[in-house]
Design a protein around this motif. Structure first.
Motif, PDB file in Angstrom:
ATOM      1  N   GLU A 165       6.733  -1.268  15.340  1.00  0.00           N
ATOM      2  CA  GLU A 165       5.882  -1.393  14.155  1.00  0.00           C
ATOM      3  C   GLU A 165       6.056  -2.784  13.519  1.00  0.00           C
ATOM      4  N   GLN A 202       5.809   2.695  -3.930  1.00  0.00           N
ATOM      5  CA  GLN A 202       5.000   1.468  -3.919  1.00  0.00           C
ATOM      6  C   GLN A 202       5.426   0.543  -5.070  1.00  0.00           C
ATOM      7  N   SER A 234       0.813  -1.220   0.000  1.00  0.00           N
ATOM      8  CA  SER A 234       0.000   0.000   0.000  1.00  0.00           C
ATOM      9  C   SER A 234       0.847   1.271   0.000  1.00  0.00           C
ATOM     10  N   ARG A 263       5.657  -6.601   6.070  1.00  0.00           N
ATOM     11  CA  ARG A 263       4.276  -6.768   6.563  1.00  0.00           C
ATOM     12  C   ARG A 263       3.506  -7.753   5.670  1.00  0.00           C
ATOM     13  N   SER A 287       2.606   6.771   5.356  1.00  0.00           N
ATOM     14  CA  SER A 287       2.511   7.037   6.795  1.00  0.00           C
ATOM     15  C   SER A 287       3.790   6.624   7.528  1.00  0.00           C
ATOM     16  N   ILE A 288       4.488   5.599   7.026  1.00  0.00           N
ATOM     17  CA  ILE A 288       5.789   5.238   7.638  1.00  0.00           C
ATOM     18  C   ILE A 288       6.803   6.363   7.406  1.00  0.00           C
ATOM     19  N   TYR A 308       3.583  -6.364  12.767  1.00  0.00           N
ATOM     20  CA  TYR A 308       3.506  -7.253  11.593  1.00  0.00           C
ATOM     21  C   TYR A 308       3.740  -8.699  12.046  1.00  0.00           C
ATOM     22  N   GLN A 345      -0.334   4.138   0.774  1.00  0.00           N
ATOM     23  CA  GLN A 345      -0.734   4.863   1.996  1.00  0.00           C
ATOM     24  C   GLN A 345       0.096   4.437   3.194  1.00  0.00           C
ATOM     25  N   ASN A 346       0.295   3.120   3.327  1.00  0.00           N
ATOM     26  CA  ASN A 346       1.141   2.640   4.433  1.00  0.00           C
ATOM     27  C   ASN A 346       2.552   3.190   4.299  1.00  0.00           C
ATOM     28  N   GLU A 353       7.091  -2.309   4.499  1.00  0.00           N
ATOM     29  CA  GLU A 353       5.789  -2.661   3.919  1.00  0.00           C
ATOM     30  C   GLU A 353       5.823  -4.068   3.304  1.00  0.00           C
TER      31      GLU A 353
END
Ligand SMILES: [Zn+2]
Length: 450
Positions: A78, A346, A38, A168, A44-45, A82, A40-41, A165
């Motif tokens: 964080e 991404q 993502s 995760r 935000s990280i 995960y 978005q993820n 990411e």
């Protein structure tokens, strides 16, 4: 690209009566993981990492809000989330070491911590380890200034976020071999986190089959040239490794294999598999260890003899990189998060994921791969053995012209030998194992045998 494979494959089928079923295809499991990555993820990280003010390696380690200590604690927490989502299979830990003063960029002995998230492989016979990283430390104009704001959004919160990411997403799946996701420290002071981990890997005899560093992977605008490019991604790979032995050197001279050391194979694999899975991605192979006179965390792994590559955006913006936040003649300087193209990061994360997943799901490489040189002939005969304890669905013999950077043809065989109507004098050949779902191992270049 997909069409190229199909056409190329059908052609090879036509040329080789004994070739069998086509199994080059996309794995729905890898496609699903790619979808889950993502933007978005990632954003935000990056914004969270920037919020620590500075992540300079020599900055404060006691504050809960600012400095490298707070940053690494947050990264660890964080990744532990995960780990929980993965059912506890991802192991998160600090890799802690004390760096003595180097009289250059580290003036007093300093405690340093990489953050490691280890996803153990499910096949005990498969000891391969793939490492993927970004560096979480940052800097501004003066590399020794540990107090000034150093947001490091693109360099290298972007690479750290891409790595986190995919950790995760991938930790929910099972792979044959082990994957290690790393947030490295000390890159800007002298590749210290990566050097420590690479040395440790060598001492502990880890079978590091490949290492990728993602460093500066979020900018799509080139400053002086005005070029905008959100498709292209550079992959740097070294040619002849520093640790080349005299035997390797002589074999290289006699066979013209200077472009076929492991890092080059890894870079080609990244391009082929990444582009197979990720839309609108154009992987540019750069035949250099790094950018001109520069280095990165993969360099530390190359030095220890591992196959290591660097992934970086196509056009860098030097008004952002290693700059104090300021405005000069109407120009804003500094590496701030509003200038990162998160959809591009991404894409880079997805290229990494496709490459690592395809490798980690693949059978191990064929063994004792040889090209038969007992008589002079215009054909090429190859033979090899199955990886120990495994029976892959089959093998690809890959072929390219000596001047081509990428493999141009794939021939499929179920046997462990092949004869091709192309001369080894004019083409380069390699062999890889492949399973029923189309996951291929890294290519092995044959040795001359009689
Ligand atoms: Zn960097």
């Amino acid at each position: 690209m997909k069409r190229f494979f199909l056409v190329s494959f059908l052609l090879s089928l036509f040329l080789n009566g004994f070739s069998q079923t086509a199994i080059i295809k996309q794995d729905p499991v890898i496609n699903q993981m790619i979808t889950e990555v993502s933007a978005q993820n990632i954003e935000s990280i990056v914004r969270k990492l920037v919020s620590f003010g500075t992540r300079h390696t020599l900055s404060d380690t006691t504050s809960k809000k600012t400095g490298i200590g707070a940053a690494r604690n947050w990264i660890k927490l964080e990744m532990e989330k995960y780990a929980k989502e993965s059912g506890g299979r991802l192991n998160v830990e600090f890799d802690t070491f004390t760096l003595p003063a180097d009289g250059r960029r580290v003036l007093v002995p300093t405690s340093m911590k990489n953050v490691l998230a280890i996803l153990p492989g499910t096949d005990p016979a498969d000891d391969r380890i793939y490492i993927v990283s970004g560096h979480y430390d940052s800097r501004a104009s003066d590399v020794m200034d540990a107090k000034i704001a150093a947001p490091g959004a693109n360099d290298d919160a972007s690479g750290t976020a891409a790595t986190m990411e995919i950790a995760r997403v991938m930790s929910k799946q099972k792979f044959n071999c082990t994957l290690i996701f790393v947030a490295m420290v000390g890159e800007e002071q002298g590749l210290y986190g990566a050097s420590n981990l690479a040395k440790k890997a060598k001492e502990l005899k880890w079978n590091v089959a490949g290492m990728i560093t993602n460093d500066i992977v979020g900018n799509t605008y080139g400053m002086e040239t005005g070029l905008k490019d959100n498709r292209s991604v550079r992959v740097f790979s070294e040619g002849v490794p520093g640790g080349e032995t005299p035997q390797q050197s002589s074999s290289r001279a006699n066979t013209g294999s200077e472009n076929d050391y492991d890092a080059r194979q890894f870079a080609r694999y990244f391009k082929e598999v990444g582009e197979r899975y990720v839309e609108q991605a154009d992987v540019k192979l750069i035949y250099r260890r790094d950018r001109y006179l520069r280095g990165g965390d993969h360099t530390a792994f190359s030095r220890e003899g591992f196959s290591a590559i660097r992934v970086t955006e196509m056009n860098e913006n030097f008004e952002r990189q290693h700059q104090d936040l300021r405005t000069e003649n109407g120009v804003d300087y500094g590496d701030t998060p509003d200038f990162v193209d998160y959809a591009y990061t991404q894409k880079v994360a997805r290229l990494n994921l496709a490459t690592l997943a395809n490798l980690a799901l693949a059978p191990r490489q064929p063994e004792n791969v040889g090209v038969i040189t007992s008589g002079l002939t215009n054909k090429t005969s190859l033979k090899w053995e199955a990886p120990k304890g495994e029976k892959p669905q089959g093998y690809y013999v890959v072929m390219r012209e000596t001047s081509s950077p990428v493999w141009e043809r794939k021939f499929f065989f179920t046997d462990t030998k092949a004869e091709l109507s192309y001369s080894k004098d004019n083409f380069i050949f390699g062999v890889q194992s492949v399973d029923a779902d189309g996951h291929e191992s890294m290519v092995v270049i044959p040795k001359a045998v009689r």
